[in-house]
Design an enzyme around this catalytic site. Structure first.
Site, PDB file in Angstrom:
ATOM      1  N   ALA A  91      -4.152 -11.240 -11.231  1.00 40.57           N
ATOM      2  CA  ALA A  91      -4.292 -12.458 -10.431  1.00 40.57           C
ATOM      3  C   ALA A  91      -5.183 -12.207  -9.212  1.00 40.57           C
ATOM      4  O   ALA A  91      -4.853 -11.340  -8.393  1.00 40.57           O
ATOM      5  CB  ALA A  91      -2.921 -12.953  -9.977  1.00 40.57           C
ATOM      6  N   ASN A  93      -5.363 -14.009  -6.690  1.00 39.70           N
ATOM      7  CA  ASN A  93      -4.605 -14.436  -5.507  1.00 39.70           C
ATOM      8  C   ASN A  93      -3.170 -14.741  -5.926  1.00 39.70           C
ATOM      9  O   ASN A  93      -2.939 -15.366  -6.962  1.00 39.70           O
ATOM     10  CB  ASN A  93      -5.252 -15.675  -4.885  1.00 39.70           C
ATOM     11  CG  ASN A  93      -4.844 -15.870  -3.439  1.00 39.70           C
ATOM     12  OD1 ASN A  93      -3.669 -15.820  -3.107  1.00 39.70           O
ATOM     13  ND2 ASN A  93      -5.819 -16.098  -2.577  1.00 39.70           N
ATOM     14  N   HIS A 121     -12.308 -14.092   5.454  1.00 33.67           N
ATOM     15  CA  HIS A 121     -11.309 -13.036   5.463  1.00 33.67           C
ATOM     16  C   HIS A 121     -11.485 -12.115   6.668  1.00 33.67           C
ATOM     17  O   HIS A 121     -12.503 -12.153   7.355  1.00 33.67           O
ATOM     18  CB  HIS A 121     -11.399 -12.206   4.179  1.00 33.67           C
ATOM     19  CG  HIS A 121     -10.866 -12.894   2.965  1.00 33.67           C
ATOM     20  ND1 HIS A 121     -11.593 -13.849   2.278  1.00 33.67           N
ATOM     21  CD2 HIS A 121      -9.679 -12.788   2.320  1.00 33.67           C
ATOM     22  CE1 HIS A 121     -10.880 -14.288   1.247  1.00 33.67           C
ATOM     23  NE2 HIS A 121      -9.719 -13.661   1.250  1.00 33.67           N
ATOM     24  N   LYS A 125     -11.714  -6.222   4.729  1.00 28.74           N
ATOM     25  CA  LYS A 125     -11.798  -6.468   3.287  1.00 28.74           C
ATOM     26  C   LYS A 125     -13.039  -5.776   2.727  1.00 28.74           C
ATOM     27  O   LYS A 125     -14.129  -5.894   3.300  1.00 28.74           O
ATOM     28  CB  LYS A 125     -11.842  -7.975   3.015  1.00 28.74           C
ATOM     29  CG  LYS A 125     -11.781  -8.341   1.537  1.00 28.74           C
ATOM     30  CD  LYS A 125     -11.598  -9.841   1.360  1.00 28.74           C
ATOM     31  CE  LYS A 125     -11.587 -10.224  -0.110  1.00 28.74           C
ATOM     32  NZ  LYS A 125     -10.530  -9.528  -0.865  1.00 28.74           N
ATOM     33  N   GLY A 131     -12.197 -12.034  -4.675  1.00 30.75           N
ATOM     34  CA  GLY A 131     -11.856 -12.316  -6.057  1.00 30.75           C
ATOM     35  C   GLY A 131     -11.439 -13.758  -6.261  1.00 30.75           C
ATOM     36  O   GLY A 131     -11.724 -14.369  -7.300  1.00 30.75           O
TER      37      GLY A 131
END
Length: 237
Positions: A91, A93, A121, A125, A131
């Site tokens: 996933a 998120n 972000h 990161k 993603g």
């Protein structure tokens, strides 16, 4: 994220943390502890090997690391053929709001002339675009292609410094890295005389834990590979 996941699983009445593995630790600790499920919130350079190990040992995997392109996903599907009872969820998120926002954006995208994605972000990161933004852009592009929607108009002829951002399947994606942010995304959809903004904000990493727990509770009942937490939600899509 790892610390948050350990806390969330530890506080869940139907789960138990049996092993915690950090960088450089042996994955055999999972097997020795009798783990049935693995949560992988590591980095792109490690996550593929972690998942391969889990599948080989019959351990269900819930994965939140980025870097999963089609080649890597295909490799997981191939490995799962020999382990048909193992479930893997990858996933981009785990925040339920972010998953829903991406789904809503894909549903709305065919009805607007233009669409762009802005992801924001914290500066620690390591990947850009995120993603989630990559996944959102691909979902939007697929929905527009299926509906026969024309590409977003753009008269830009010169952009030597990349001001228009990355282009993912024809969708422009812009990445912001700023101290004070956690994880935020906007999808801007526009037509003549109107604009629709679909935005999601995670102000604390605890927002991802509801999705992690959902994944852990569901993955064993969904053998094979599921890409995207929306695969575990009843969204009627």
């Amino acid at each position: 994220m790892g610390s948050q996941a350990v806390s969330a699983v530890g506080n869940a009445e139907d789960m138990e943390v049996v092993a915690q593995i950090g960088r450089g630790d042996s994955l055999e600790a999972m097997v020795d502890a009798g783990a049935t499920h693995m949560v992988d919130l590591s980095v792109p350079s490690a996550t593929a090997d972690n998942v391969a190990f889990a599948i080989e040992h019959g351990i269900h995997a819930v994965v939140g690391a980025t870097g999963w392109d089609e080649e890597r996903l295909a490799s997981v599907r191939e490995q799962l053929e020999a382990k048909p009872d193992v479930g893997v969820l990858i996933a981009p998120n785990f925040a339920l709001g972010a998953v829903l926002a991406a789904q809503f954006a894909a549903q709305a995208a065919p009805y607007f002339e233009s669409v762009e994605v802005i992801e924001m972000h914290h500066p620690d990161k390591v990947d850009a675009p995120s993603g989630t933004a990559d996944r959102t852009a691909r979902m939007i592009a697929e929905a527009r292609a299926e509906a026969g929607t024309a590409p977003s108009p753009d008269a830009t002829e010169t952009d030597p410094d990349g001001s228009r951002g990355a282009v993912i399947d024809g969708v422009n994606v812009h990445a912001v890295r700023l101290r004070g942010l956690v994880a935020h995304q906007e999808v801007l959809l526009g037509s003549v005389g109107e604009m629709l903004t679909i935005r999601h904000d995670s102000f604390d990493r605890v927002s991802f834990m509801s999705g992690v727990l959902l994944g852990l509770r569901t993955v064993a009942q969904r053998p094979g590979l599921t890409h995207g937490l929306e695969g575990y939600l009843d969204l009627g899509a």
